[in-house]
Scaffold this motif. Sequence first.
Motif, short mmCIF file in Angstrom:
data_model
loop_
_atom_site.label_atom_id
_atom_site.label_comp_id
_atom_site.label_asym_id
_atom_site.label_seq_id
_atom_site.Cartn_x
_atom_site.Cartn_y
_atom_site.Cartn_z
N VAL A 121 30.94 48.73 39.32
CA VAL A 121 31.62 47.53 38.80
C VAL A 121 31.54 47.54 37.27
O VAL A 121 32.51 47.19 36.58
CB VAL A 121 31.00 46.24 39.39
N ALA A 122 30.40 47.98 36.75
CA ALA A 122 30.24 48.05 35.29
C ALA A 122 31.23 49.05 34.68
O ALA A 122 31.86 48.76 33.65
CB ALA A 122 28.80 48.43 34.93
N VAL A 123 31.39 50.20 35.30
CA VAL A 123 32.34 51.20 34.79
C VAL A 123 33.76 50.66 34.86
O VAL A 123 34.54 50.78 33.92
CB VAL A 123 32.23 52.53 35.59
N LEU A 124 34.09 50.04 35.99
CA LEU A 124 35.45 49.50 36.17
C LEU A 124 35.81 48.48 35.10
O LEU A 124 36.94 48.43 34.61
CB LEU A 124 35.56 48.87 37.57
N GLY A 125 34.82 47.68 34.72
CA GLY A 125 35.09 46.61 33.76
C GLY A 125 34.99 47.03 32.31
O GLY A 125 35.25 46.23 31.40
N LEU A 266 35.97 39.68 43.00
CA LEU A 266 35.33 40.62 42.08
C LEU A 266 36.37 41.31 41.19
O LEU A 266 36.19 41.44 39.97
CB LEU A 266 34.55 41.65 42.90
N LEU A 267 37.47 41.76 41.79
CA LEU A 267 38.50 42.44 41.01
C LEU A 267 39.22 41.46 40.08
O LEU A 267 39.52 41.79 38.93
CB LEU A 267 39.51 43.15 41.94
N ASN A 268 39.47 40.26 40.57
CA ASN A 268 40.10 39.25 39.70
C ASN A 268 39.24 38.99 38.47
O ASN A 268 39.74 38.86 37.36
CB ASN A 268 40.32 37.95 40.47
N LYS A 269 37.94 38.92 38.68
CA LYS A 269 37.01 38.63 37.57
C LYS A 269 36.88 39.84 36.64
O LYS A 269 36.87 39.70 35.42
CB LYS A 269 35.64 38.26 38.16
N THR A 270 36.78 41.03 37.23
CA THR A 270 36.51 42.23 36.44
C THR A 270 37.73 42.74 35.68
O THR A 270 37.61 43.34 34.61
CB THR A 270 35.98 43.36 37.37
N LEU A 271 38.92 42.49 36.22
CA LEU A 271 40.12 43.11 35.65
C LEU A 271 41.02 42.14 34.89
O LEU A 271 42.05 42.54 34.36
CB LEU A 271 40.93 43.80 36.75
#
Length: 272
Positions: A121-125, A266-271
């Motif tokens: 998740v850290a890498v994705l964000g 999670l994706l809404n928040k991270t992306l």
Amino acid sequence: MNPALKRRSIAVLLFLIAPFAATVHAWGDLGHRIVAELAWRQLDPAARAEVSRLLKADGDDSLPDIASWPDRLRDMPGKEDLGKATGPLHYVDIRDDKCHYVPPRDCADGRCVVGGLEKYVAVLGDRHRSDAERAEALKFVVHFVGDVHQPLHAGNRDDKGGNEYQVQFDGKGTNLHRVWDSQMLYTRDLKWQAYADRLAAEGPVKLPRTNASESPYAQWAEESCDIVATNGFYPATHRIDDAYVAKQLPVAETRLREAAKRLADLLNKTLD
Ligand SMILES: [Zn+2]
């Protein structure tokens, strides 16, 4: 060796290795696709655009198509080492009767599904990373959110997540892990799109409450562990009968819906 004999040897060999090949990681392709599809439907426009952009940059088409990618790595030329290195990130063994997750004991060096989620998740964000790195991280995140919600991926018994618990299902021998990964879901006889429609028709899922002081991923794992620890989850008769499916299939489907909602959040928040 004559061709007929050779064919027979190969057939025997396949028969021998098939049960082991099938014991790998988590919700089968069907379950992972359902989670990804239901999550996709709940993404906001910004997250959708970013997911599409990252997938395209990596030559992929859709979220359901990549949802099982981490399970296929070991068979992909050039990706075997990544598959091997990330193998322990598909599950966590919670070594506690009460299902309390303790990181140093249950996830040394971050090598469990909770650590895998934190890492990817850290890498994705991280917008300073390359698209290739973030696309790879996206594929792991989609998969691991599914895995951590498969109860037997975060159990507290010393039996390789039920892989070593043999059961009879439909008159055939199998193990409890496979029953939960895929065999119970197959009893609906639905393709993944139709299955996703069916679950979506149940409306928004009510998520279990989590507390802010502990990692959400750890709490999802503890929920899975609590399910595994309920009475009757391990059938004492070693038989998966109609009553078992009637009781546990809705539990499995609720986990798929929870995984999808949480993945979307999670994706809404991270992306965004
Ligand atoms: Zn997996």
